[in-house]
Design an enzyme around this catalytic site. Structure first.
Site, PDB file in Angstrom:
ATOM      1  N   HIS A  19     -28.928  34.676 -46.979  1.00  0.00           N
ATOM      2  CA  HIS A  19     -27.823  35.306 -46.269  1.00  0.00           C
ATOM      3  C   HIS A  19     -26.570  35.431 -47.133  1.00  0.00           C
ATOM      4  CE1 HIS A  19     -29.767  34.128 -42.176  1.00  0.00           C
ATOM      5  NE2 HIS A  19     -30.215  35.280 -42.649  1.00  0.00           N
ATOM      6  N   HIS A  42     -38.150  42.324 -40.218  1.00  0.00           N
ATOM      7  CA  HIS A  42     -38.483  41.156 -39.398  1.00  0.00           C
ATOM      8  C   HIS A  42     -37.168  40.528 -38.940  1.00  0.00           C
ATOM      9  CE1 HIS A  42     -41.949  41.867 -42.028  1.00  0.00           C
ATOM     10  NE2 HIS A  42     -42.690  41.246 -41.137  1.00  0.00           N
ATOM     11  N   SER A  97     -29.567  37.693 -40.199  1.00  0.00           N
ATOM     12  CA  SER A  97     -29.209  38.814 -41.069  1.00  0.00           C
ATOM     13  C   SER A  97     -28.793  40.078 -40.303  1.00  0.00           C
ATOM     14  CB  SER A  97     -30.336  39.108 -42.053  1.00  0.00           C
ATOM     15  OG  SER A  97     -31.598  38.976 -41.471  1.00  0.00           O
ATOM     16  N   GLU A 115     -38.517  44.140 -34.703  1.00  0.00           N
ATOM     17  CA  GLU A 115     -38.968  42.807 -34.289  1.00  0.00           C
ATOM     18  C   GLU A 115     -40.122  42.987 -33.308  1.00  0.00           C
ATOM     19  OE1 GLU A 115     -40.037  39.306 -33.790  1.00  0.00           O
ATOM     20  OE2 GLU A 115     -38.375  39.610 -35.224  1.00  0.00           O
ATOM     21  N   ASP A 139     -43.908  46.982 -35.435  1.00  0.00           N
ATOM     22  CA  ASP A 139     -44.170  46.370 -36.724  1.00  0.00           C
ATOM     23  C   ASP A 139     -43.124  46.847 -37.726  1.00  0.00           C
ATOM     24  OD1 ASP A 139     -46.269  45.070 -38.708  1.00  0.00           O
ATOM     25  OD2 ASP A 139     -45.686  46.993 -39.569  1.00  0.00           O
ATOM     26  N   GLY A 140     -42.573  45.911 -38.477  1.00  0.00           N
ATOM     27  CA  GLY A 140     -41.464  46.243 -39.352  1.00  0.00           C
ATOM     28  C   GLY A 140     -41.819  47.191 -40.483  1.00  0.00           C
ATOM     29  N   ASP A 160     -38.291  40.297 -44.738  1.00  0.00           N
ATOM     30  CA  ASP A 160     -38.183  38.840 -44.560  1.00  0.00           C
ATOM     31  C   ASP A 160     -39.275  38.351 -43.613  1.00  0.00           C
ATOM     32  OD1 ASP A 160     -37.321  36.231 -44.311  1.00  0.00           O
ATOM     33  OD2 ASP A 160     -35.652  36.722 -42.981  1.00  0.00           O
TER      34      ASP A 160
END
Length: 259
Positions: A19, A42, A97, A115, A139-140, A160
Protein backbone atom coordinates in the site's frame (compact mmCIF):
# COMPACT_ATOMS: atom_id res chain seq x y z
CA UNK A 1 -10.76 -18.74 -3.65
CA UNK A 2 -14.16 -17.64 -2.36
CA UNK A 3 -13.15 -18.58 1.19
CA UNK A 4 -10.49 -15.85 1.40
CA UNK A 5 -11.26 -12.75 3.45
CA UNK A 6 -8.54 -10.17 3.88
CA UNK A 7 -9.82 -8.90 7.24
CA UNK A 8 -7.62 -11.52 8.94
CA UNK A 9 -4.53 -9.97 7.33
CA UNK A 10 -5.44 -6.31 6.83
CA UNK A 11 -2.71 -3.90 7.84
CA UNK A 12 -0.02 -6.55 8.05
CA UNK A 13 3.58 -6.03 6.95
CA UNK A 14 2.77 -7.14 3.42
CA UNK A 15 -0.04 -4.57 3.22
CA UNK A 16 2.32 -1.84 4.42
CA UNK A 17 4.78 -2.76 1.65
CA UNK A 18 2.12 -2.96 -1.06
CA UNK A 19 0.00 0.00 0.00
CA UNK A 20 2.84 2.44 0.62
CA UNK A 21 4.30 1.79 -2.85
CA UNK A 22 0.84 1.94 -4.43
CA UNK A 23 0.16 5.27 -2.70
CA UNK A 24 3.45 6.66 -3.98
CA UNK A 25 2.71 5.56 -7.56
CA UNK A 26 -0.80 7.02 -7.58
CA UNK A 27 0.40 10.31 -6.13
CA UNK A 28 3.12 10.43 -8.79
CA UNK A 29 0.62 9.81 -11.59
CA UNK A 30 -1.67 12.61 -10.44
CA UNK A 31 1.12 15.18 -10.70
CA UNK A 32 0.20 15.49 -14.38
CA UNK A 33 -3.06 17.17 -15.25
CA UNK A 34 -4.21 14.23 -17.34
CA UNK A 35 -6.96 11.75 -16.37
CA UNK A 36 -6.10 8.14 -15.64
CA UNK A 37 -7.68 4.76 -14.99
CA UNK A 38 -7.15 2.59 -11.93
CA UNK A 39 -8.08 -1.09 -12.15
CA UNK A 40 -7.86 -3.76 -9.47
CA UNK A 41 -8.45 -7.47 -9.98
CA UNK A 42 -8.94 -8.64 -6.36
CA UNK A 43 -10.36 -5.68 -4.49
CA UNK A 44 -11.61 -7.09 -1.19
CA UNK A 45 -13.92 -4.96 0.92
CA UNK A 46 -11.87 -1.70 0.77
CA UNK A 47 -12.35 -0.73 4.43
CA UNK A 48 -11.27 -2.85 7.39
CA UNK A 49 -11.86 -2.61 11.12
CA UNK A 50 -8.61 -3.56 12.84
CA UNK A 51 -10.47 -3.96 16.10
CA UNK A 52 -12.64 -6.71 14.60
CA UNK A 53 -12.32 -10.18 16.08
CA UNK A 54 -10.81 -11.54 12.86
CA UNK A 55 -8.04 -8.93 12.79
CA UNK A 56 -7.25 -9.27 16.49
CA UNK A 57 -7.18 -13.06 16.17
CA UNK A 58 -4.12 -13.09 13.90
CA UNK A 59 -2.37 -10.05 15.40
CA UNK A 60 -0.97 -9.20 11.97
CA UNK A 61 -2.04 -5.56 12.04
CA UNK A 62 -0.41 -5.12 15.45
CA UNK A 63 2.86 -6.36 13.96
CA UNK A 64 2.27 -4.37 10.78
CA UNK A 65 0.76 -0.91 10.47
CA UNK A 66 0.64 -0.34 14.23
CA UNK A 67 4.40 -0.90 14.33
CA UNK A 68 5.42 0.87 11.15
CA UNK A 69 3.16 3.89 10.82
CA UNK A 70 5.95 6.18 11.99
CA UNK A 71 8.09 5.17 9.01
CA UNK A 72 6.23 7.54 6.72
CA UNK A 73 6.43 11.30 7.11
CA UNK A 74 3.39 13.59 7.07
CA UNK A 75 3.91 14.42 3.38
CA UNK A 76 3.88 10.81 2.26
CA UNK A 77 0.64 9.96 0.42
CA UNK A 78 0.23 6.76 2.46
CA UNK A 79 0.28 8.77 5.69
CA UNK A 80 -2.19 11.25 4.26
CA UNK A 81 -4.67 8.52 3.34
CA UNK A 82 -4.30 6.80 6.71
CA UNK A 83 -5.02 10.07 8.50
CA UNK A 84 -8.07 10.83 6.36
CA UNK A 85 -9.51 7.36 6.89
CA UNK A 86 -8.90 7.56 10.65
CA UNK A 87 -10.65 10.95 10.76
CA UNK A 88 -13.63 9.73 8.73
CA UNK A 89 -14.04 6.14 9.93
CA UNK A 90 -12.33 5.95 13.32
CA UNK A 91 -8.86 5.16 14.68
CA UNK A 92 -9.18 1.42 14.03
CA UNK A 93 -10.14 1.80 10.36
CA UNK A 94 -7.64 0.66 7.75
CA UNK A 95 -7.96 1.36 4.01
CA UNK A 96 -7.55 -1.37 1.45
CA UNK A 97 -6.11 -0.48 -1.93
CA UNK A 98 -9.47 0.56 -3.49
CA UNK A 99 -10.02 3.14 -0.78
CA UNK A 100 -6.42 4.33 -1.03
CA UNK A 101 -6.97 4.86 -4.75
CA UNK A 102 -10.20 6.77 -4.22
CA UNK A 103 -8.50 9.17 -1.79
CA UNK A 104 -5.55 9.88 -4.09
CA UNK A 105 -7.30 10.05 -7.46
CA UNK A 106 -9.39 12.89 -8.87
CA UNK A 107 -13.00 13.16 -10.09
CA UNK A 108 -11.79 12.95 -13.69
CA UNK A 109 -10.11 9.58 -13.05
CA UNK A 110 -11.86 6.22 -13.48
CA UNK A 111 -11.80 3.36 -10.96
CA UNK A 112 -12.79 -0.22 -11.82
CA UNK A 113 -12.71 -2.86 -9.07
CA UNK A 114 -13.39 -6.59 -9.29
CA UNK A 115 -14.33 -8.83 -6.38
CA UNK A 116 -15.82 -12.31 -6.76
CA UNK A 117 -16.68 -13.07 -3.11
CA UNK A 118 -20.37 -12.01 -2.73
CA UNK A 119 -20.10 -10.75 0.85
CA UNK A 120 -16.83 -8.96 0.18
CA UNK A 121 -18.31 -7.42 -2.97
CA UNK A 122 -21.32 -6.13 -1.04
CA UNK A 123 -19.00 -4.54 1.53
CA UNK A 124 -16.87 -3.13 -1.28
CA UNK A 125 -19.87 -1.48 -2.92
CA UNK A 126 -20.93 0.02 0.41
CA UNK A 127 -17.47 1.40 1.16
CA UNK A 128 -16.96 2.75 -2.34
CA UNK A 129 -20.47 4.08 -2.99
CA UNK A 130 -19.54 7.73 -2.35
CA UNK A 131 -16.56 7.58 -4.73
CA UNK A 132 -18.12 6.81 -8.10
CA UNK A 133 -15.99 3.68 -8.52
CA UNK A 134 -17.40 0.84 -10.60
CA UNK A 135 -17.47 -2.38 -8.56
CA UNK A 136 -17.69 -5.56 -10.63
CA UNK A 137 -18.94 -8.86 -9.17
CA UNK A 138 -16.70 -10.70 -11.59
CA UNK A 139 -13.43 -12.56 -11.94
CA UNK A 140 -10.75 -9.90 -11.83
CA UNK A 141 -8.76 -11.08 -14.81
CA UNK A 142 -11.92 -11.28 -16.91
CA UNK A 143 -12.63 -7.66 -16.01
CA UNK A 144 -9.07 -6.61 -16.87
CA UNK A 145 -9.10 -8.42 -20.21
CA UNK A 146 -12.43 -6.78 -21.08
CA UNK A 147 -11.30 -3.25 -20.17
CA UNK A 148 -7.68 -3.15 -21.33
CA UNK A 149 -6.68 -0.88 -22.87
CA UNK A 150 -8.90 1.31 -20.73
CA UNK A 151 -10.15 4.82 -21.29
CA UNK A 152 -8.39 6.99 -20.16
CA UNK A 153 -5.33 5.09 -21.40
CA UNK A 154 -2.96 6.38 -18.70
CA UNK A 155 -3.16 4.41 -15.53
CA UNK A 156 -2.37 1.53 -13.25
CA UNK A 157 -3.59 -2.03 -12.79
CA UNK A 158 -3.06 -3.72 -9.43
CA UNK A 159 -3.10 -7.52 -9.38
CA UNK A 160 -3.31 -8.83 -5.82
CA UNK A 161 -4.60 -12.41 -5.70
CA UNK A 162 -4.99 -14.50 -2.56
CA UNK A 163 -2.84 -17.27 -4.11
CA UNK A 164 -5.07 -19.82 -2.42
CA UNK A 165 -5.32 -21.63 -5.75
CA UNK A 166 -1.93 -23.10 -6.66
CA UNK A 167 -2.61 -22.60 -10.37
CA UNK A 168 -2.46 -18.83 -9.76
CA UNK A 169 1.33 -19.04 -9.92
CA UNK A 170 1.15 -20.60 -13.40
CA UNK A 171 -1.72 -18.48 -14.72
CA UNK A 172 -0.47 -15.05 -13.65
CA UNK A 173 2.53 -15.13 -15.97
CA UNK A 174 0.26 -15.70 -18.98
CA UNK A 175 -2.32 -13.18 -17.79
CA UNK A 176 0.24 -10.42 -17.38
CA UNK A 177 1.75 -11.14 -20.79
CA UNK A 178 -1.70 -10.80 -22.38
CA UNK A 179 -2.53 -7.62 -20.47
CA UNK A 180 0.80 -6.03 -21.30
CA UNK A 181 0.29 -6.73 -25.00
CA UNK A 182 -3.13 -5.08 -24.85
CA UNK A 183 -2.02 -2.12 -22.70
CA UNK A 184 1.68 -1.63 -23.23
CA UNK A 185 1.71 1.87 -21.71
CA UNK A 186 -0.10 0.89 -18.51
CA UNK A 187 1.60 0.37 -15.17
CA UNK A 188 0.90 -3.24 -14.19
CA UNK A 189 1.72 -3.95 -10.53
CA UNK A 190 1.66 -7.49 -9.17
CA UNK A 191 1.84 -8.23 -5.46
CA UNK A 192 3.08 -11.67 -4.43
CA UNK A 193 4.00 -13.40 -1.16
CA UNK A 194 7.49 -14.66 -0.45
CA UNK A 195 6.98 -18.18 0.87
CA UNK A 196 9.16 -20.61 2.75
CA UNK A 197 8.07 -23.25 0.24
CA UNK A 198 9.45 -21.24 -2.68
CA UNK A 199 6.17 -21.68 -4.59
CA UNK A 200 6.47 -18.13 -5.91
CA UNK A 201 9.92 -18.73 -7.40
CA UNK A 202 9.12 -20.15 -10.87
CA UNK A 203 6.51 -17.44 -11.47
CA UNK A 204 9.02 -14.70 -10.69
CA UNK A 205 11.70 -16.29 -12.83
CA UNK A 206 9.31 -16.39 -15.79
CA UNK A 207 8.14 -12.82 -15.24
CA UNK A 208 11.69 -11.50 -14.86
CA UNK A 209 12.81 -13.24 -18.04
CA UNK A 210 9.87 -11.88 -20.03
CA UNK A 211 9.86 -8.33 -18.63
CA UNK A 212 13.49 -7.36 -18.16
CA UNK A 213 12.77 -3.67 -17.54
CA UNK A 214 10.24 -4.29 -14.76
CA UNK A 215 10.93 -3.32 -11.16
CA UNK A 216 11.07 -6.25 -8.74
CA UNK A 217 11.17 -5.29 -5.09
CA UNK A 218 11.04 -7.63 -2.11
CA UNK A 219 11.12 -7.23 1.66
CA UNK A 220 11.55 -9.91 4.30
CA UNK A 221 10.06 -10.24 7.75
CA UNK A 222 9.48 -12.85 10.42
CA UNK A 223 6.47 -15.17 10.05
CA UNK A 224 3.30 -13.71 11.55
CA UNK A 225 3.02 -16.73 13.84
CA UNK A 226 4.70 -20.13 14.29
CA UNK A 227 4.26 -22.28 11.20
CA UNK A 228 3.12 -19.39 8.99
CA UNK A 229 4.58 -19.81 5.52
CA UNK A 230 4.86 -16.18 4.38
CA UNK A 231 8.22 -14.61 5.20
CA UNK A 232 8.15 -11.58 2.92
CA UNK A 233 6.34 -9.47 0.38
CA UNK A 234 7.11 -8.65 -3.24
CA UNK A 235 6.01 -6.18 -5.89
CA UNK A 236 6.67 -6.69 -9.60
CA UNK A 237 5.92 -3.53 -11.59
CA UNK A 238 5.86 -3.19 -15.37
CA UNK A 239 6.47 0.37 -16.64
CA UNK A 240 7.49 1.57 -13.16
CA UNK A 241 7.18 5.33 -12.67
CA UNK A 242 10.37 7.37 -12.41
CA UNK A 243 11.59 7.43 -8.81
CA UNK A 244 9.79 4.27 -7.70
CA UNK A 245 13.03 2.29 -7.41
CA UNK A 246 14.45 4.89 -5.03
CA UNK A 247 11.26 4.92 -2.96
CA UNK A 248 11.37 1.12 -2.79
CA UNK A 249 15.00 1.19 -1.61
CA UNK A 250 14.10 3.57 1.20
CA UNK A 251 11.28 1.31 2.27
CA UNK A 252 13.46 -1.78 2.05
CA UNK A 253 15.97 -0.24 4.45
CA UNK A 254 13.18 0.15 7.01
CA UNK A 255 12.18 -3.50 6.69
CA UNK A 256 15.78 -4.63 6.99
CA UNK A 257 15.89 -3.17 10.51
CA UNK A 258 13.01 -5.41 11.58
CA UNK A 259 15.05 -8.57 11.07
Amino acid sequence: MLSYQHIYHAGNLADVHKHSLLSWMLAYLTRKDKPLTYLETHAGRALYDLDAEEARKTGEAAAGIARTRGWFGPEHPYTQVLERVSAEDGPNAYPGSPLIASHLLRPSDKIHLAELHPAEHAALELAMSPTGAKCHLRDGFEMAFALCPPTPRRGLLLIDPSYEIKSDYDDIFRHIAKLHRAWNVGIIALWYPILKSGAHGPMLEALSAQHKDALRHEVRFAPARPGHGMVGSGMFVLNPPYGLAEEARRLGARYAKLL
